[in-house]
Design a protein around this motif. Structure first.
Motif, PDB file in Angstrom:
ATOM      1  N   SER A  86      -1.841   1.469  -6.530  1.00 11.41           N
ATOM      2  CA  SER A  86      -1.378   1.791  -7.649  1.00 11.41           C
ATOM      3  C   SER A  86      -1.484   3.345  -7.626  1.00 11.41           C
ATOM      4  O   SER A  86      -2.771   3.906  -7.667  1.00 11.41           O
ATOM      5  CB  SER A  86      -2.387   1.039  -8.906  1.00 11.41           C
ATOM      6  N   THR A  87      -0.581   4.189  -8.044  1.00  7.95           N
ATOM      7  CA  THR A  87      -0.471   5.538  -8.062  1.00  7.95           C
ATOM      8  C   THR A  87       0.665   6.093  -9.220  1.00  7.95           C
ATOM      9  O   THR A  87       0.930   5.298 -10.030  1.00  7.95           O
ATOM     10  CB  THR A  87       0.337   6.166  -6.608  1.00  7.95           C
ATOM     11  N   ALA A  88       0.393   7.273  -9.325  1.00 11.24           N
ATOM     12  CA  ALA A  88       1.160   8.000 -10.465  1.00 11.24           C
ATOM     13  C   ALA A  88       2.895   7.322 -10.143  1.00 11.24           C
ATOM     14  O   ALA A  88       3.376   7.088 -11.349  1.00 11.24           O
ATOM     15  CB  ALA A  88       1.388   9.165 -10.483  1.00 11.24           C
ATOM     16  N   ASP A  89       3.144   7.390  -8.978  1.00  7.27           N
ATOM     17  CA  ASP A  89       4.563   6.914  -8.803  1.00  7.27           C
ATOM     18  C   ASP A  89       4.770   5.689  -8.978  1.00  7.27           C
ATOM     19  O   ASP A  89       5.891   5.187  -9.519  1.00  7.27           O
ATOM     20  CB  ASP A  89       5.091   7.263  -7.255  1.00  7.27           C
ATOM     21  N   THR A  90       3.842   4.710  -8.596  1.00  6.54           N
ATOM     22  CA  THR A  90       4.173   3.205  -8.922  1.00  6.54           C
ATOM     23  C   THR A  90       3.892   2.938 -10.375  1.00  6.54           C
ATOM     24  O   THR A  90       4.626   1.918 -10.948  1.00  6.54           O
ATOM     25  CB  THR A  90       3.219   2.228  -8.230  1.00  6.54           C
ATOM     26  N   LYS A  91       3.201   3.687 -10.834  1.00  8.80           N
ATOM     27  CA  LYS A  91       3.117   3.364 -12.400  1.00  8.80           C
ATOM     28  C   LYS A  91       4.382   3.788 -13.186  1.00  8.80           C
ATOM     29  O   LYS A  91       4.794   3.242 -14.350  1.00  8.80           O
ATOM     30  CB  LYS A  91       1.922   4.175 -13.174  1.00  8.80           C
ATOM     31  N   TYR A  99       0.775  -1.200  -0.022  1.00  8.60           N
ATOM     32  CA  TYR A  99       0.031  -0.097   0.045  1.00  8.60           C
ATOM     33  C   TYR A  99       0.829   1.435   0.119  1.00  8.60           C
ATOM     34  O   TYR A  99       1.928   1.303   0.827  1.00  8.60           O
ATOM     35  CB  TYR A  99      -0.841   0.011   1.410  1.00  8.60           C
ATOM     36  N   GLN A 100       0.595   2.116  -0.829  1.00  8.25           N
ATOM     37  CA  GLN A 100       1.409   3.414  -0.894  1.00  8.25           C
ATOM     38  C   GLN A 100       0.821   4.473   0.164  1.00  8.25           C
ATOM     39  O   GLN A 100       1.296   5.513   0.445  1.00  8.25           O
ATOM     40  CB  GLN A 100       1.124   4.000  -2.391  1.00  8.25           C
ATOM     41  N   LYS A 101      -0.717   4.188   0.380  1.00 10.00           N
ATOM     42  CA  LYS A 101      -1.265   4.848   1.500  1.00 10.00           C
ATOM     43  C   LYS A 101      -1.970   3.980   2.256  1.00 10.00           C
ATOM     44  O   LYS A 101      -2.445   3.006   1.975  1.00 10.00           O
ATOM     45  CB  LYS A 101      -2.735   5.633   0.714  1.00 10.00           C
ATOM     46  N   LYS A 136      -6.533   1.485  -5.423  1.00  9.93           N
ATOM     47  CA  LYS A 136      -6.399   3.076  -5.237  1.00  9.93           C
ATOM     48  C   LYS A 136      -5.167   3.088  -4.322  1.00  9.93           C
ATOM     49  O   LYS A 136      -4.631   4.263  -4.556  1.00  9.93           O
ATOM     50  CB  LYS A 136      -7.801   3.625  -4.823  1.00  9.93           C
ATOM     51  N   THR A 151       2.537   4.201   5.061  1.00  9.29           N
ATOM     52  CA  THR A 151       2.043   3.349   4.030  1.00  9.29           C
ATOM     53  C   THR A 151       1.704   1.985   4.957  1.00  9.29           C
ATOM     54  O   THR A 151       1.513   2.206   6.161  1.00  9.29           O
ATOM     55  CB  THR A 151       3.150   2.955   3.179  1.00  9.29           C
ATOM     56  N   ASP A 181      -4.216  11.143   3.732  1.00  8.27           N
ATOM     57  CA  ASP A 181      -4.382  12.372   2.949  1.00  8.27           C
ATOM     58  C   ASP A 181      -4.552  13.673   3.922  1.00  8.27           C
ATOM     59  O   ASP A 181      -4.593  14.629   3.451  1.00  8.27           O
ATOM     60  CB  ASP A 181      -5.655  12.317   1.971  1.00  8.27           C
TER      61      ASP A 181
END
Length: 389
Positions: free
Chosen positions: A334-339, A159-161, A331, A262, A256
């Motif tokens: 997967s984030t902009a960073d992991t992509k 998890y990124q969050k 959600k 994480t 947020d």
């Protein structure tokens, strides 16, 4: 062994005495509702001397992943074990994919045993050598390192969050911002959730005296019964359950709003990191393959079938609920960073923010003493096609 969170089979009512006639979905929540996102539970008092007792408690709930066999595959790393942080539900869909599709076997393992939770501390079990890898959280691992001197490192994060949130209802007193907490009654599960919620309040400059905190259980019946205004929950779980009962969930995410920790981090010992790098890289590659499948189009539905009918078939899980939870957890993964960088990776900025957040909840540690992402760097350099996150 008793832990600070409700066990998967405990149907004891909350401190407020939830009605025995609770709706069906909330009754199911007693079996599958997520516990505290922190896996660290009172080790400051027990110390690592209590690891053997913890291990004895967890061994009864261990089970082995069957591992799809691959013709011609030569296992070179033998058997390893992965301590899960909770019961075998959709939260571990990537592991179920890696096992059922034979990714572990192709990576060179005879067997990867998925050890079911919950346990008092996955970190303590890793430090004791009881399991090879543990799924934990930065705050949990950092506490064991700083308080017990355990030689551990986080090598990746699913998890990124973190999924922690304050759940409220549109039909009650909705809590949309930290300021909305003032004057409200919030149900907080006794134990580590109290600590993390205190950190959340501190991060948002809210005096605990400005709201009322009451003890509650690990199902949201007190919230739906309007006995409390807010409830400490997981974004991927309880909001879905209350929505299924006809309520409109309102969530206030911790990640947020000042506490960007994480969750479901991979923890190993320094010794394993130093002396078994190839084994860990093979493990991470298989994990990445499994999680890439789990979060791809159609992945949540396929993962839900595995969770309900194979890996968690004795847990009373429901395919529709597990599918919804799997969709929501994408959600967080997967984030902009992991992509850009691949799943499990943590950018330098995110690592720095985690260290700051740990300071807010009273844990002082250097990033270099907590994280080592060099294995992931090597895996993605050698396998750039895995960057799909």
């Amino acid at each position: 062994m008793k832990t600070d969170r409700r066990s998967a089979t405990d149907t004891t009512s909350s401190p407020f005495g939830a009605s025995a006639a609770a709706p069906a979905a909330l009754e199911r929540a007693k079996a599958v509702s997520r516990r505290s996102f922190l896996t660290y539970a009172g080790l400051g008092a027990a110390g690592l001397a209590g690891v053997s007792a913890i291990a004895a408690c967890s061994s009864d709930s261990s089970s082995s992943a069957s591992g799809a066999t691959t013709s011609g595959a030569t296992a070179s790393y033998g058997d390893i074990s992965l301590q899960l942080s909770w019961i075998k539900n959709i939260e571990f869909s990537g592991e179920f994919m890696a096992d059922s599709k034979g990714y572990y076997t192709k990576a060179g393992f005879n067997k990867v045993t998925l050890v079911t939770g919950p346990v008092d501390s996955a970190d303590a079990l890793v430090a004791a050598g009881t399991v090879t890898v543990g799924l934990s959280a930065p705050d949990a691992t950092a506490r064991v390192i700083t308080e017990q001197g355990a030689p551990l490192k986080i090598i990746g994060s699913t998890y990124q969050k973190n999924p922690f949130c304050v759940l409220s209802l549109e039909e009650g007193k909705p809590i949309r911002t930290p300021a909305d907490l003032k004057g409200k009654t919030i149900g907080v599960q006794t134990g580590t959730n109290q600590t993390i919620f205190a950190g959340f309040l501190k991060a948002n400059n809210i005096d605990p005296k400005d709201l009322k905190q009451v003890a509650t259980g690990y199902e949201p019946t007190d919230l739906t019964a309007k006995k409390i205004d807010g409830y400490i929950a997981y974004l991927t779980n309880e909001p879905i359950l209350v929505k299924g009962e006809g309520f409109t969930p309102v969530t206030l995410s911790f990640a947020d709003n000042g506490l960007p920790l994480t969750a479901e981090t991979f923890t190993v010992t320094d010794d394993t990191l130093k002396n078994k790098r190839d084994m860990l890289k093979a493990f991470l590659k298989a994990e990445i393959q499994g999680w890439n499948d789990a979060i791809a189009d159609g992945g949540p539905a396929a993962s839900a079938e595995l969770a309900v009918n194979t890996y968690g078939k004795d847990k009373g899980l429901k395919v529709d609920e597990q599918t919804l939870e799997a969709t929501e957890q994408v959600k967080l993964i997967s984030t902009a960073d992991t992509k850009a960088n691949g799943i499990f990776t943590l950018t330098d900025d995110l690592q720095a923010n985690i260290i700051k957040a740990l300071g807010v909840i009273g844990i002082t540690i250097k990033g270099s003493d907590l994280f080592d992402l060099t294995l992931l760097d090597e895996v993605y350099k050698e396998n750039p096609d895995l960057k799909k996150g």
